[in-house]
Design a protein around this motif. Structure first.
Motif, PDB file in Angstrom:
ATOM      1  N   SER A  32      39.187   4.993 -26.302  1.00 23.48           N
ATOM      2  CA  SER A  32      38.390   5.133 -25.079  1.00 23.48           C
ATOM      3  C   SER A  32      39.205   5.840 -24.011  1.00 23.48           C
ATOM      4  O   SER A  32      40.420   5.654 -23.930  1.00 23.48           O
ATOM      5  N   PRO A  33      38.536   6.637 -23.158  1.00 23.67           N
ATOM      6  CA  PRO A  33      39.230   7.108 -21.958  1.00 23.67           C
ATOM      7  C   PRO A  33      39.361   5.968 -20.955  1.00 23.67           C
ATOM      8  O   PRO A  33      38.602   4.999 -21.023  1.00 23.67           O
ATOM      9  N   ASN A  34      40.323   6.082 -20.071  1.00 23.29           N
ATOM     10  CA  ASN A  34      40.462   5.163 -18.944  1.00 23.29           C
ATOM     11  C   ASN A  34      39.509   5.646 -17.853  1.00 23.29           C
ATOM     12  O   ASN A  34      39.697   6.720 -17.286  1.00 23.29           O
ATOM     13  N   TYR A  35      38.448   4.902 -17.622  1.00 23.63           N
ATOM     14  CA  TYR A  35      37.527   5.224 -16.539  1.00 23.63           C
ATOM     15  C   TYR A  35      37.606   4.120 -15.489  1.00 23.63           C
ATOM     16  O   TYR A  35      37.236   2.976 -15.766  1.00 23.63           O
ATOM     17  N   SER A  36      38.099   4.456 -14.317  1.00 23.20           N
ATOM     18  CA  SER A  36      38.222   3.490 -13.221  1.00 23.20           C
ATOM     19  C   SER A  36      38.919   2.208 -13.679  1.00 23.20           C
ATOM     20  O   SER A  36      38.434   1.106 -13.480  1.00 23.20           O
ATOM     21  N   PHE A  37      40.053   2.411 -14.364  1.00 28.47           N
ATOM     22  CA  PHE A  37      40.927   1.318 -14.811  1.00 28.47           C
ATOM     23  C   PHE A  37      40.258   0.399 -15.825  1.00 28.47           C
ATOM     24  O   PHE A  37      40.554  -0.795 -15.880  1.00 28.47           O
ATOM     25  N   ASN A  38      39.328   0.952 -16.614  1.00 31.25           N
ATOM     26  CA  ASN A  38      38.697   0.139 -17.650  1.00 31.25           C
ATOM     27  C   ASN A  38      38.278   1.053 -18.806  1.00 31.25           C
ATOM     28  O   ASN A  38      38.422   2.263 -18.715  1.00 31.25           O
ATOM     29  N   VAL A  68      44.050   4.794 -25.916  1.00 34.83           N
ATOM     30  CA  VAL A  68      43.416   5.047 -24.611  1.00 34.83           C
ATOM     31  C   VAL A  68      43.979   6.356 -24.072  1.00 34.83           C
ATOM     32  O   VAL A  68      45.196   6.573 -24.118  1.00 34.83           O
ATOM     33  N   SER A  69      43.097   7.217 -23.589  1.00 36.09           N
ATOM     34  CA  SER A  69      43.574   8.447 -22.941  1.00 36.09           C
ATOM     35  C   SER A  69      43.310   8.323 -21.443  1.00 36.09           C
ATOM     36  O   SER A  69      42.319   7.688 -21.038  1.00 36.09           O
ATOM     37  N   GLN A  70      44.189   8.888 -20.653  1.00 40.89           N
ATOM     38  CA  GLN A  70      44.013   8.783 -19.198  1.00 40.89           C
ATOM     39  C   GLN A  70      44.603   9.995 -18.489  1.00 40.89           C
ATOM     40  O   GLN A  70      45.349  10.772 -19.083  1.00 40.89           O
ATOM     41  N   GLY A  71      44.238  10.107 -17.212  1.00 41.07           N
ATOM     42  CA  GLY A  71      44.782  11.192 -16.407  1.00 41.07           C
ATOM     43  C   GLY A  71      46.090  10.791 -15.752  1.00 41.07           C
ATOM     44  O   GLY A  71      47.044  11.569 -15.717  1.00 41.07           O
ATOM     45  N   ILE A  72      46.144   9.550 -15.207  1.00 45.07           N
ATOM     46  CA  ILE A  72      47.325   9.188 -14.419  1.00 45.07           C
ATOM     47  C   ILE A  72      47.857   7.797 -14.753  1.00 45.07           C
ATOM     48  O   ILE A  72      48.986   7.637 -15.218  1.00 45.07           O
ATOM     49  N   TYR A  73      47.032   6.750 -14.524  1.00 46.01           N
ATOM     50  CA  TYR A  73      47.610   5.405 -14.512  1.00 46.01           C
ATOM     51  C   TYR A  73      46.585   4.317 -14.858  1.00 46.01           C
ATOM     52  O   TYR A  73      45.389   4.477 -14.580  1.00 46.01           O
ATOM     53  N   GLY A  74      47.078   3.205 -15.411  1.00 49.17           N
ATOM     54  CA  GLY A  74      46.250   1.997 -15.600  1.00 49.17           C
ATOM     55  C   GLY A  74      45.876   1.714 -17.045  1.00 49.17           C
ATOM     56  O   GLY A  74      45.305   0.669 -17.345  1.00 49.17           O
TER      57      GLY A  74
END
Ligand SMILES: Cc1cc2nc3c(=O)[nH]c(=O)nc-3n(C[C@H](O)[C@H](O)[C@H](O)COP(=O)(O)O)c2cc1C
Length: 205
Positions: A32-38, A68-74
């Motif tokens: 899942s991508p990290n969307y708004s820390f979830n 999990v893939s994300q842009g920055i953090y969390g």
């Protein structure tokens, strides 16, 4: 759906097809991508549709991991969450990983991601090659004994958790699947049964 049985859920989607596919697999990866820390809403909907499986776990002997893939953090906390979910569904869980991919990426950053994913794949493969039904940790044993004692004492034939546990033979078994507990874990298991029984009786009185 929890009490009566999942077949009574009026929603019509591909829930059962996805469960069938996972049952037919030796291993699965939840990504899942990290969307708004979830997790993404799509992933959360999928997990909610599997909600009854946390009550009536079934993916034993299969390997699970998460990405999990994300842009920055969390994302690390999301990986922790997904790995916890995998255990709750019954899988043998391999610690997942979080990939930070903020465009544009340098060649070095791309290589770093490839390295993390290669290590992750290696751990996943190693778990697939290990015995499918390992002896449970004390925490997992505690979870099983507490759940089955609670279901046995608090529910009856009108509840699907009760009939599911009964059909699986879990009211009599050492664990969800046949395994050798050894002397210490056997003793701990009996103690967990007693502790759960006492705690429930105390709440009932
Ligand atoms: C709605 C939304 C919320 C996001 N929230 C976060 C966030 O909380 N932390 C973060 O590091 N990246 C966040 N991102 C960035 C995504 O995690 C990142 O771009 C991801 O790789 C996108 O995957 P996708 O292309 O499949 O949507 C967000 C992106 C979107 C669209």
């Amino acid at each position: 759906m929890f009490a009566k049985g999942e077949e009574f859920c009026p929603l019509e989607d591909d829930r059962d097809l996805l469960i069938e596919k996972m049952m037919a697999s030796d291993g699965v990866v939840f990504a899942s991508p990290n969307y708004s820390f979830n997790v993404s809403a799509t992933m959360k909907m999928f997990l909610d549709r599997l909600g009854f499986v946390f009550h009536r776990p079934r993916f034993f002997g299969k390997t699970f991991t998460s990405v999990v893939s994300q842009g920055i953090y969390g994302g690390d906390k999301i990986v922790e969450y997904l790995d916890f979910v995998g255990g709750g569904l019954g899988f043998n869980t391999v610690k997942g990983c979080c990939i930070t991919a903020f465009d544009p990426m340098t060649e070095k950053e791309k290589q770093g991601i490839d390295r993390v994913l290669a290590e992750q794949s290696k751990r996943f493969y190693e778990c697939l090659m290990k015995p499918a039904y390992p002896a449970p940790t004390l925490l997992k044993l505690w979870g099983f004994r507490t759940a089955r004692t609670t279901i046995k004492l608090m529910l009856d034939h009108g509840n699907r958790d009760y009939t599911y546990y009964g059909d699986k033979g879990w009211f009599q078994s050492d664990y969800y699947y046949p395994t050798r507990l050894g002397v210490l874990k056997n003793a701990a298991g009996s103690l967990f049964d007693v502790m759960a029984t006492r705690s429930l009786r105390r709440r009932q009185s």
